[in-house]
Design a protein around this motif. Structure first.
Motif, PDB file in Angstrom:
ATOM      1  N   PRO A  34       0.832  -1.202   0.000  1.00  0.00           N
ATOM      2  CA  PRO A  34       0.000   0.000   0.000  1.00  0.00           C
ATOM      3  C   PRO A  34       0.867   1.252   0.000  1.00  0.00           C
ATOM      4  N   ASP A  37      -0.865   6.972  -2.431  1.00  0.00           N
ATOM      5  CA  ASP A  37      -1.769   7.097  -3.578  1.00  0.00           C
ATOM      6  C   ASP A  37      -2.702   5.901  -3.703  1.00  0.00           C
ATOM      7  N   HIS A  38      -2.203   4.727  -3.318  1.00  0.00           N
ATOM      8  CA  HIS A  38      -2.991   3.499  -3.429  1.00  0.00           C
ATOM      9  C   HIS A  38      -2.929   2.758  -2.093  1.00  0.00           C
ATOM     10  N   ASN A  41      -4.212  -2.454  -2.288  1.00  0.00           N
ATOM     11  CA  ASN A  41      -4.121  -3.241  -3.517  1.00  0.00           C
ATOM     12  C   ASN A  41      -4.561  -4.646  -3.153  1.00  0.00           C
ATOM     13  N   GLN A  60      -7.367  -1.788  -7.423  1.00  0.00           N
ATOM     14  CA  GLN A  60      -6.436  -0.739  -7.015  1.00  0.00           C
ATOM     15  C   GLN A  60      -7.251   0.413  -6.410  1.00  0.00           C
ATOM     16  N   PHE A  61      -7.151   0.560  -5.097  1.00  0.00           N
ATOM     17  CA  PHE A  61      -7.931   1.577  -4.392  1.00  0.00           C
ATOM     18  C   PHE A  61      -7.181   2.901  -4.352  1.00  0.00           C
ATOM     19  N   TYR A  62      -7.943   3.985  -4.286  1.00  0.00           N
ATOM     20  CA  TYR A  62      -7.380   5.312  -4.107  1.00  0.00           C
ATOM     21  C   TYR A  62      -8.389   6.121  -3.296  1.00  0.00           C
ATOM     22  N   ASP A  65      -9.154   2.825   1.973  1.00  0.00           N
ATOM     23  CA  ASP A  65      -8.944   1.387   1.849  1.00  0.00           C
ATOM     24  C   ASP A  65     -10.158   0.557   2.252  1.00  0.00           C
ATOM     25  N   CYS A  71     -12.206   2.872  -6.224  1.00  0.00           N
ATOM     26  CA  CYS A  71     -11.357   1.772  -6.677  1.00  0.00           C
ATOM     27  C   CYS A  71     -11.520   1.599  -8.172  1.00  0.00           C
ATOM     28  N   ASN A  99     -17.166   2.336  -6.691  1.00  0.00           N
ATOM     29  CA  ASN A  99     -15.953   1.678  -7.170  1.00  0.00           C
ATOM     30  C   ASN A  99     -16.263   0.558  -8.153  1.00  0.00           C
ATOM     31  N   ASN A 359      -4.704  -4.801   2.538  1.00  0.00           N
ATOM     32  CA  ASN A 359      -4.057  -3.718   1.792  1.00  0.00           C
ATOM     33  C   ASN A 359      -2.817  -4.114   1.005  1.00  0.00           C
TER      34      ASN A 359
END
Length: 374
Positions: A34, A37-38, A41, A60-62, A65, A71, A99, A359
């Motif tokens: 993690p 920015d992300h 994952n 891929q989350f932003y 979390d 995402c 997402n 994460n």
């Protein structure tokens, strides 16, 4: 530090700790950590291209979390069997929804690739979609909605199965709404029922199976995050995670149209998903799950240890087991499997209390001769 360097470092560390590049091997090839920015994952799926390259798509989350955080679907590629991976690129972007996440990839009988994922609009609307590629993942079609009914339908990563007949079967958990507020998590009822959808036209249209099941005991989970695998005799085995201390199983003798009532299996586990596939050219089943049978040390309620188990009787018993991960503070779940000539690639969440359980995303290579044999 880029993914290629991280993958090389992970492989070298494995060698230092007893992994081997040949022979019996269980090696970590890549950790996608993690970042700011992300921050998460997580769960994904593999596919092999006709060129021999591998692709792996994941969530891929932003901007957070949590499951409801923004995402998108990202992808990485490998040209050496998974030892080294490219930098990620965006495959399916998030538009105006909460997402898009939870990927399944399949090579269809007609040669195309299929990309399945969830599109979550809000706490009242989460449904699976599919896209197709005729040019080896260079481009993808517009999305096709798989479930026309409104509601919250959860289809895990790496879950859609293609039968020998060509039929596609998608196991889904349906969660009813407790309120009418689309923006409140209180609208979501975690007590799921198990559904199955199938397609006989390569994913263009989908039908709901004649059977659905709820769990017949007092439960806070119901039947969540189901999976499905075709057995050597043509029957289908399905399973779902529960809060009853075990995965519950179902069988279908008619290619997924009807299903037997759910019953506890030998896969004793916390409320955490299991993954099951047939070994190549074999009737044997490989399960990857959090084993809480007592055969190995475990902490109640934790998603550890992560164990490989083998069944020689279509999932009735799982006598052969071996630990993959046993960190007592680890959180190992949402496993994708991909078989190569002599190994299986696993991708799974491998977080912990410090960074968050979901994460970190890990890719591991396990040679087939490493799997439990006796």
């Amino acid at each position: 530090m880029n993914l290629r360097v991280l993958a090389l470092l992970a492989f070298c560390l494995c060698l230092l700790h007893g992994g081997r590049a040949s022979g019996a091997e269980s090696s970590v090839l890549l950790d996608i950590e993690p970042t700011k920015d992300h921050p998460r994952n997580s769960e994904g799926s593999f596919a092999a291209l006709k060129s021999g390259r591998l692709i792996f798509y994941y969530s891929q989350f932003y901007g957070g979390d949590a499951d409801g955080s923004p995402c998108r679907i990202a992808g990485i590629e490998s040209s050496d069997g998974g030892r080294a991976w490219s930098e990620p690129r965006v495959i399916v972007n998030n538009t105006n929804d909460d997402n898009v996440m939870s990927v399944s990839l399949l090579r269809l009988k007609d040669g195309r690739l299929a990309l399945f994922y969830l599109e979550k609009k809000n706490w009242l609307d989460c449904r699976p979609y599919v896209r197709f590629s005729s040019d080896e993942s260079a481009t993808w079609s517009e999305p096709t909605l798989m479930v026309d009914a409104p509601g919250f339908f959860v289809m895990n990563n790496d879950r859609v199965a293609q039968l020998e007949s060509g039929r596609l079967v998608a196991p889904v958990a349906f969660h009813r709404s407790k309120t009418s507020d689309p923006n409140s998590g209180k609208s979501f009822d975690p007590r799921a029922i198990a559904l199955w959808y199938y397609s006989d036209d390569a994913g263009q249209t989908w039908k709901e199976a004649a059977t659905w099941w709820a769990i017949a005991v007092r439960s806070g989970s119901g039947l969540q995050e189901p999976g499905v695998v075709e057995l050597a005799d043509g029957r289908l085995l399905s399973w779902a995670r529960t809060d009853q201390g075990a995965q519950f199983g179902f069988l279908s003798a008619d290619a997924g149209k009807t299903w037997t009532a759910p019953a506890p299996t030998e896969l004793q586990s916390p409320t955490s998903p299991a993954s099951i596939q047939r070994l190549p050219n074999s009737s044997r089943l490989l399960a990857i799950f959090n084993d809480h049978s007592g055969r190995f040390p475990f902490a109640r309620g934790k998603r550890t240890p992560l164990v490989a188990a083998i069944s020689d009787d279509d999932g009735k018993t799982w006598p052969l087991r071996k630990i993959i991960e046993d960190d007592p503070s680890g959180w190992f779940c949402y496993t994708a499997m991909h078989f190569t000539n002599d190994a299986v690639l696993l991708a799974y969440c491998a977080g912990d209390a410090k960074i968050g359980g979901l994460n970190r995303l890990r890719i591991r290579r396990i040679s087939l001769d490493w799997l439990p044999a006796q």
